[in-house]
Write a protein that holds these residues in place. Structure first.
Motif, mmCIF file in Angstrom:
data_model
loop_
_atom_site.group_PDB
_atom_site.id
_atom_site.type_symbol
_atom_site.label_atom_id
_atom_site.label_comp_id
_atom_site.label_asym_id
_atom_site.label_seq_id
_atom_site.Cartn_x
_atom_site.Cartn_y
_atom_site.Cartn_z
ATOM 1 N N SER A 254 -5.854 -0.761 -6.431
ATOM 2 C CA SER A 254 -4.764 -0.367 -5.535
ATOM 3 C C SER A 254 -3.584 0.140 -6.333
ATOM 4 O O SER A 254 -3.510 -0.026 -7.559
ATOM 5 N N VAL A 255 -2.658 0.775 -5.634
ATOM 6 C CA VAL A 255 -1.457 1.293 -6.266
ATOM 7 C C VAL A 255 -0.286 1.097 -5.323
ATOM 8 O O VAL A 255 -0.461 1.110 -4.092
ATOM 9 N N LEU A 256 0.869 0.841 -5.890
ATOM 10 C CA LEU A 256 2.085 0.797 -5.071
ATOM 11 C C LEU A 256 3.122 1.730 -5.674
ATOM 12 O O LEU A 256 3.296 1.787 -6.900
ATOM 13 N N LEU A 257 3.747 2.481 -4.816
ATOM 14 C CA LEU A 257 4.857 3.356 -5.199
ATOM 15 C C LEU A 257 6.152 2.723 -4.732
ATOM 16 O O LEU A 257 6.218 2.142 -3.646
ATOM 17 N N CYS A 258 7.174 2.845 -5.567
ATOM 18 C CA CYS A 258 8.482 2.258 -5.261
ATOM 19 C C CYS A 258 9.550 3.328 -5.488
ATOM 20 O O CYS A 258 9.576 3.957 -6.558
ATOM 21 N N ASP A 259 10.396 3.527 -4.498
ATOM 22 C CA ASP A 259 11.465 4.505 -4.623
ATOM 23 C C ASP A 259 12.782 3.832 -4.215
ATOM 24 O O ASP A 259 12.884 3.268 -3.116
ATOM 25 N N PHE A 345 8.625 0.901 -0.372
ATOM 26 C CA PHE A 345 7.335 0.808 -1.053
ATOM 27 C C PHE A 345 6.238 1.429 -0.206
ATOM 28 O O PHE A 345 6.222 1.289 1.026
ATOM 29 N N GLY A 346 5.311 2.078 -0.892
ATOM 30 C CA GLY A 346 4.100 2.575 -0.250
ATOM 31 C C GLY A 346 2.889 2.069 -1.000
ATOM 32 O O GLY A 346 2.846 2.130 -2.235
ATOM 33 N N VAL A 347 1.895 1.548 -0.273
ATOM 34 C CA VAL A 347 0.715 0.934 -0.891
ATOM 35 C C VAL A 347 -0.537 1.655 -0.422
ATOM 36 O O VAL A 347 -0.683 1.971 0.768
ATOM 37 N N ALA A 348 -1.451 1.937 -1.345
ATOM 38 C CA ALA A 348 -2.731 2.560 -1.017
ATOM 39 C C ALA A 348 -3.810 1.987 -1.923
ATOM 40 O O ALA A 348 -3.521 1.510 -3.030
ATOM 41 N N THR A 349 -5.051 2.041 -1.448
ATOM 42 C CA THR A 349 -6.195 1.538 -2.199
ATOM 43 C C THR A 349 -7.180 2.680 -2.440
ATOM 44 O O THR A 349 -7.420 3.508 -1.554
ATOM 45 N N LEU A 350 -7.713 2.716 -3.640
ATOM 46 C CA LEU A 350 -8.600 3.805 -4.049
ATOM 47 C C LEU A 350 -9.833 3.874 -3.156
ATOM 48 O O LEU A 350 -10.454 2.857 -2.841
ATOM 49 N N ARG A 351 -10.204 5.086 -2.769
ATOM 50 C CA ARG A 351 -11.413 5.320 -2.002
ATOM 51 C C ARG A 351 -12.515 5.833 -2.922
ATOM 52 O O ARG A 351 -12.238 6.400 -3.980
ATOM 53 N N PRO A 352 -13.789 5.655 -2.531
ATOM 54 C CA PRO A 352 -14.893 6.140 -3.378
ATOM 55 C C PRO A 352 -14.777 7.628 -3.664
ATOM 56 O O PRO A 352 -14.485 8.434 -2.775
ATOM 57 N N GLY A 353 -14.953 7.981 -4.936
ATOM 58 C CA GLY A 353 -14.905 9.378 -5.356
ATOM 59 C C GLY A 353 -13.517 9.938 -5.527
ATOM 60 O O GLY A 353 -13.367 11.124 -5.848
ATOM 61 N N GLU A 354 -12.479 9.121 -5.336
ATOM 62 C CA GLU A 354 -11.102 9.598 -5.413
ATOM 63 C C GLU A 354 -10.577 9.495 -6.841
ATOM 64 O O GLU A 354 -10.981 8.612 -7.603
ATOM 65 N N ALA A 363 -0.423 7.321 -1.430
ATOM 66 C CA ALA A 363 0.642 6.326 -1.535
ATOM 67 C C ALA A 363 2.008 6.951 -1.284
ATOM 68 O O ALA A 363 2.893 6.332 -0.669
ATOM 69 N N ASP A 364 2.176 8.199 -1.723
ATOM 70 C CA ASP A 364 3.445 8.887 -1.495
ATOM 71 C C ASP A 364 3.661 9.166 -0.004
ATOM 72 O O ASP A 364 4.795 9.111 0.495
ATOM 73 N N ASN A 365 2.582 9.437 0.716
ATOM 74 C CA ASN A 365 2.698 9.676 2.157
ATOM 75 C C ASN A 365 3.182 8.429 2.893
ATOM 76 O O ASN A 365 4.042 8.519 3.779
ATOM 77 N N TRP A 380 1.952 0.928 4.546
ATOM 78 C CA TRP A 380 0.573 1.059 4.109
ATOM 79 C C TRP A 380 -0.168 1.924 5.111
ATOM 80 O O TRP A 380 0.356 2.269 6.169
ATOM 81 N N GLU A 381 -1.392 2.255 4.767
ATOM 82 C CA GLU A 381 -2.210 3.077 5.658
ATOM 83 C C GLU A 381 -2.775 2.187 6.765
ATOM 84 O O GLU A 381 -3.729 1.449 6.557
#
Length: 390
Positions: A254-259, A345-354, A363-365, A380-381
């Motif tokens: 997973s990844v988190l973006l912080c602004d 904060f925005g949080v996203a988790t890697l999808r297969p093949g990404e 995550a930016d979205n 989050w999504e």
């Protein structure tokens, strides 16, 4: 034949020591932030002078040159110990660093000027140098688990220090113990000179290789580290992420973006120095709030990212919320009247093949959604079916 070989080796040893001394002094001239290079240069310079003095004025029963040569040898050993330890930020104790060399020098002077004895001087110098160097092995022990060049350097240093003990017995072979001149043409003396030349060269080259690796690592760290926050740069993040993507089977990444919220207001009203201080403190908060295997980076401006190996979506959300609360509750002394700053904060988790770029874009979205939802929150999504934080 032996006499010619002896003369050649007698000149080789001081030449090697002098060449290595010049190499260290040249390196120190270009790397003044590494004072251990000056100590190592002085160490090899004293060794070259000591060996050269013994070539020009061979030891004899009394006189004075032996005292000077002894002082040079002992000073060289002490500087070698200081230089080796200074490189890793350690210091020798006063006994090994000062008191022992002074005591040994007194003994050399006694057995040269007061009660001349070649045998005693050989014992004092060889055993004494070993006693100066060997206690440093304990302080240098961390090198055993370091880089390859550090491990090689440690063992070369150990062999170099230990070889002075058997040298004492070999130098006092029958027929030479009381006649210094008899040392020069013998095969035993030639072997001692050859091994000394090889060990002087091996230790010097190992030290120069370690120094070169230090410079390379520092340059790489400077390239990969953001100077304000001491977090990774985007380039470093991409290189490290390449080792994590794709994750191992059964693991989530997973990844988190912080602004930071209203950061332009901070720069405009408190000045860019205050803004830099805020970024520095935020970097510390993020670094303190994550695991050692997590990868935190500053993407630029007031935007940060944390890559979270082996971390499912829910755990990433919890971390983002903890960081958000910590930041919200932290007082910023450089912002009088404002007190603290917040972040979205925005949080996203890697999808297969990404890949990383696609993951950061998602995550930016959701980070943009957090900004639109009033800031100072975690988004989050939602289509992922992850329950909201409570």
């Amino acid at each position: 034949m032996l006499h010619d070989a002896g003369r050649f080796l007698a000149l080789v040893n001081p030449a090697i020591a002098l060449l290595l001394a010049l190499c260290f002094l040249f390196a120190w001239h270009h790397e003044r932030t590494r004072p251990h290079l000056l100590q190592l240069g002085a160490c090899y310079l004293l060794a070259a002078a000591a060996i050269g003095l013994q070539v020009l004025w061979p030891p004899r029963a009394g006189g004075g040159p032996a005292t000077i040569a002894g002082a040079l040898y002992l000073g060289s050993a002490a500087l070698l110990l200081h230089g080796m330890l200074a490189r890793i930020g350690a210091r020798p104790d006063r006994c090994a660093g000062v008191a022992l060399p002074l005591a040994l020098f007194g003994m050399v002077a006694w057995f040269d000027l007061v009660h001349p004895s070649l045998v005693a001087r050989i014992y004092v110098l060889n055993v004494g140098v070993a006693l100066i160097l060997l206690p440093g092995v304990a302080s240098l022990a961390p090198l055993r688990t370091g880089r390859t060049v550090d491990r090689v350097l440690l063992w070369v240093f150990v062999v170099f220090a230990l070889q002075f003990l058997p040298r004492t017995l070999l130098a006092l072979a029958p027929g030479t113990a009381h006649d210094a001149a008899a040392l020069l043409p013998t095969p035993c003396w030639l072997w001692l000179q050859a091994t000394l030349a090889l060990l002087l060269l091996a230790l010097g080259l190992a030290l120069l290789a370690a120094t070169a690796q230090d410079v390379i690592d520092d340059l790489r760290h400077e390239r990969d580290t953001d100077p304000l926050t001491q977090l990774h740069t985007r380039r470093s993040l991409e290189a490290l992420a390449a080792r994590q993507i794709p994750p191992r089977p059964g693991e989530k990444l997973s990844v988190l973006l912080c602004d930071l919220d209203y950061f332009k207001f901070i720069n405009d009203n408190y000045g860019h120095s205050a803004g830099d201080a805020v970024l520095t403190q935020v970097g510390r908060i993020i670094a303190a709030g994550i695991r050692r295997r997590d990868i935190a980076a500053r993407l630029g401006g007031e935007e940060f990212v944390v890559l979270l190996p082996d971390t499912p979506h829910e755990a990433a959300l919890q971390l983002a919320e903890r960081l958000r609360q910590t930041l919200e509750q932290t007082s910023m002394d450089v912002l009088p009247g404002m007190g603290n700053v917040t972040a979205s904060f925005g949080v996203a988790t890697l999808r297969p093949g990404e890949d990383l770029e696609a993951l950061l874009m998602r995550a930016d979205n959701v980070l943009y959604a957090a900004k639109n939802n009033g800031r100072n929150c975690v988004e989050w999504e939602r289509e992922a079916g992850v329950p909201a934080l409570v």
